[in-house]
Design an enzyme around this catalytic site. Structure first.
Site, PDB file in Angstrom:
ATOM      1  N   HIS A 194       0.866  -1.566  -0.071  1.00  0.00           N
ATOM      2  CA  HIS A 194       0.631  -0.196   0.127  1.00  0.00           C
ATOM      3  C   HIS A 194       1.683   1.311   0.126  1.00  0.00           C
ATOM      4  CE1 HIS A 194      -3.363   2.121   1.706  1.00  0.00           C
ATOM      5  NE2 HIS A 194      -2.991   3.500   1.731  1.00  0.00           N
ATOM      6  N   GLU A 195       1.557   1.228   0.796  1.00  0.00           N
ATOM      7  CA  GLU A 195       2.817   2.821   0.929  1.00  0.00           C
ATOM      8  C   GLU A 195       3.629   2.553   0.258  1.00  0.00           C
ATOM      9  OE1 GLU A 195       2.439   4.825   3.302  1.00  0.00           O
ATOM     10  OE2 GLU A 195       0.578   3.627   4.289  1.00  0.00           O
ATOM     11  N   HIS A 226       2.206   4.774  -3.194  1.00  0.00           N
ATOM     12  CA  HIS A 226       2.168   6.173  -2.249  1.00  0.00           C
ATOM     13  C   HIS A 226       3.571   6.563  -2.975  1.00  0.00           C
ATOM     14  CE1 HIS A 226      -1.454   6.263  -0.744  1.00  0.00           C
ATOM     15  NE2 HIS A 226      -0.489   5.717   0.584  1.00  0.00           N
ATOM     16  N   ASP A 262      -6.029   8.705   3.152  1.00  0.00           N
ATOM     17  CA  ASP A 262      -5.345   8.972   1.683  1.00  0.00           C
ATOM     18  C   ASP A 262      -7.122   9.915   1.341  1.00  0.00           C
ATOM     19  OD1 ASP A 262      -3.578   7.973   1.800  1.00  0.00           O
ATOM     20  OD2 ASP A 262      -4.673   5.885   1.561  1.00  0.00           O
TER      21      ASP A 262
END
Length: 387
Positions: free
Chosen positions: A76-77, A80, A172
């Site tokens: 997930h990170e 980004h 987010d």
């Protein structure tokens, strides 16, 4: 819970470096160990009771589920981080912590479009992982270890993705909302503050909903405590976003030539009491006390806290040199830096005093308390700024 990709510059990272992924440092926060223990015990107990596995093997499966969760949060990170790097934004690292993780970037997104794309990249990865895990759960036999882990991964990734797209900072979705408001009103700080207040609203609604579910026996006490911890973190993160927006709005007010306190220099070896008496007599008590060598060149600054700690009856016998710091050991700020540049420098090199220079000349000293009073007058109004 993922707190979204955010720009921070901590003086000391609260985590241990565990490796690099795609050249990006990955840090593990100590709180993640607590989560790992809780999930291993809870999920291990569930596997033992539902699948009839022996205790040691059941808890090994629980630990394996922890590893899968960590992998999901990391991906997930990375969503980004990779998107940020794609648009030329440097990534300082990824930190995995108790309620998820966060990505530290070296600057803000330059446009609303890029801000939205970087923000939504993480939930997009979680949705994709949730879809893959769902397909695996349907394909695998029921009441098997693999099937149970696939189901739990599907549920956790989808829940994380849905929760993170809620329109409120620091989630987010809050960053995406901020990007939309930024494009609409052309003011990033006002957009940040509005999205942060939306985040606090979401925190309150989530808290009310979880209490209702608990009273209806839909969730357990453990679930109530965990979600309330998430709510508290969301509330705190929204507050930090509001604070940052208000600070950033005041950056143009930062003028080193006005903020820097003038120097009042005394010869090396002067007793502290005598130096303070001279400054008081000349109306220079608020100036920064400095130490000059035989040629009159300033070589050190008297540490305000160190001087205050010396008992009044001992100050006539204590030299200013003993409570002074060499100029070479103090961070320097060049006259003419913008407000944002000053704040960046202070965050990168935390301290109480900063030498303000013009070329090779020392023209004054910036006290961080003065900067804080300018940027956050509401927080400093109740306490006097130190001299």
């Amino acid at each position: 819970m993922d707190e979204g990709a955010r720009q921070t510059r901590p003086a000391r990272r609260p985590g241990r470096l565990v490796g690099h992924v795609l050249g990006i440092p990955v840090f593990l926060h100590p709180s993640m160990l607590l989560l790992a223990l809780l999930v291993t015990v809870v999920y291990g107990g569930y596997v033992q009771s539902e699948l009839g596995l022996p205790g040691p093997f059941a808890y090994a499966v629980g630990f394996g589920f922890v590893v899968c969760l960590l992998g999901s949060v990391l991906l997930h990170e990375l969503g980004h981080a990779v998107t940020a790097k794609r648009f030329g934004i440097g990534v300082r690292g990824i930190t995995l912590e108790l309620l998820g993780g966060w990505t530290e970037m070296d600057r803000d997104a330059p446009t609303p479009r890029i801000d939205a794309l970087v923000s939504l990249a993480g939930p997009a990865v979680s949705f994709a992982l949730g879809g893959l895990a769902t397909a695996a759960a349907f394909a695998l036999p029921d009441r098997t270890v693999a099937g149970e882990i696939a189901f739990q991964l599907a549920a956790s990734n989808v829940i994380v993705a849905i929760f993170n797209v809620l329109p409120g900072l620091p989630l987010d979705g809050g960053r995406a909302l901020r990007a939309g408001l930024w494009a609409l009103i052309k003011d990033r700080n006002r957009a940040t503050e509005a999205a942060a207040w939306a985040g606090r609203g979401i925190a309150l609604l989530t808290g009310a909903a979880v209490f209702t579910l608990y009273r209806l026996n839909v969730i357990t006490l453990f679930g109530l405590i965990f979600i309330l911890l998430v709510v508290f973190t969301l509330w705190q993160g929204a507050g930090q976003s509001i604070r940052l927006a208000r600070m950033t709005r005041r950056f143009p007010l930062v003028d080193l030539s006005a903020l820097a306190r003038p120097l009042y220099a005394v010869p090396s070896g002067t007793p502290l009491a005598e130096a303070q008496r001279r400054a008081d007599a000349e109306g220079r008590a608020k100036d920064t006390l400095a130490v000059a060598d035989a040629s009159g060149r300033v070589v050190a600054l008297v540490d305000t806290a160190g001087a205050a700690a010396v008992p009044a009856d001992r100050r006539p016998w204590v030299s200013v040199d003993t409570v002074a710091r060499d100029l070479g050991r103090l961070p320097a700020l060049a006259l003419g830096l913008s407000g944002e540049q000053v704040v960046r420098a202070v965050q990168a090199h935390p301290g109480a005093q900063y030498v303000v220079t013009s070329g090779e000349d020392v023209v004054g000293v910036l006290h961080v308390a003065d900067l804080a009073e300018l940027l956050e007058p509401r927080r400093t109004a109740r306490r006097p700024a130190p001299n």
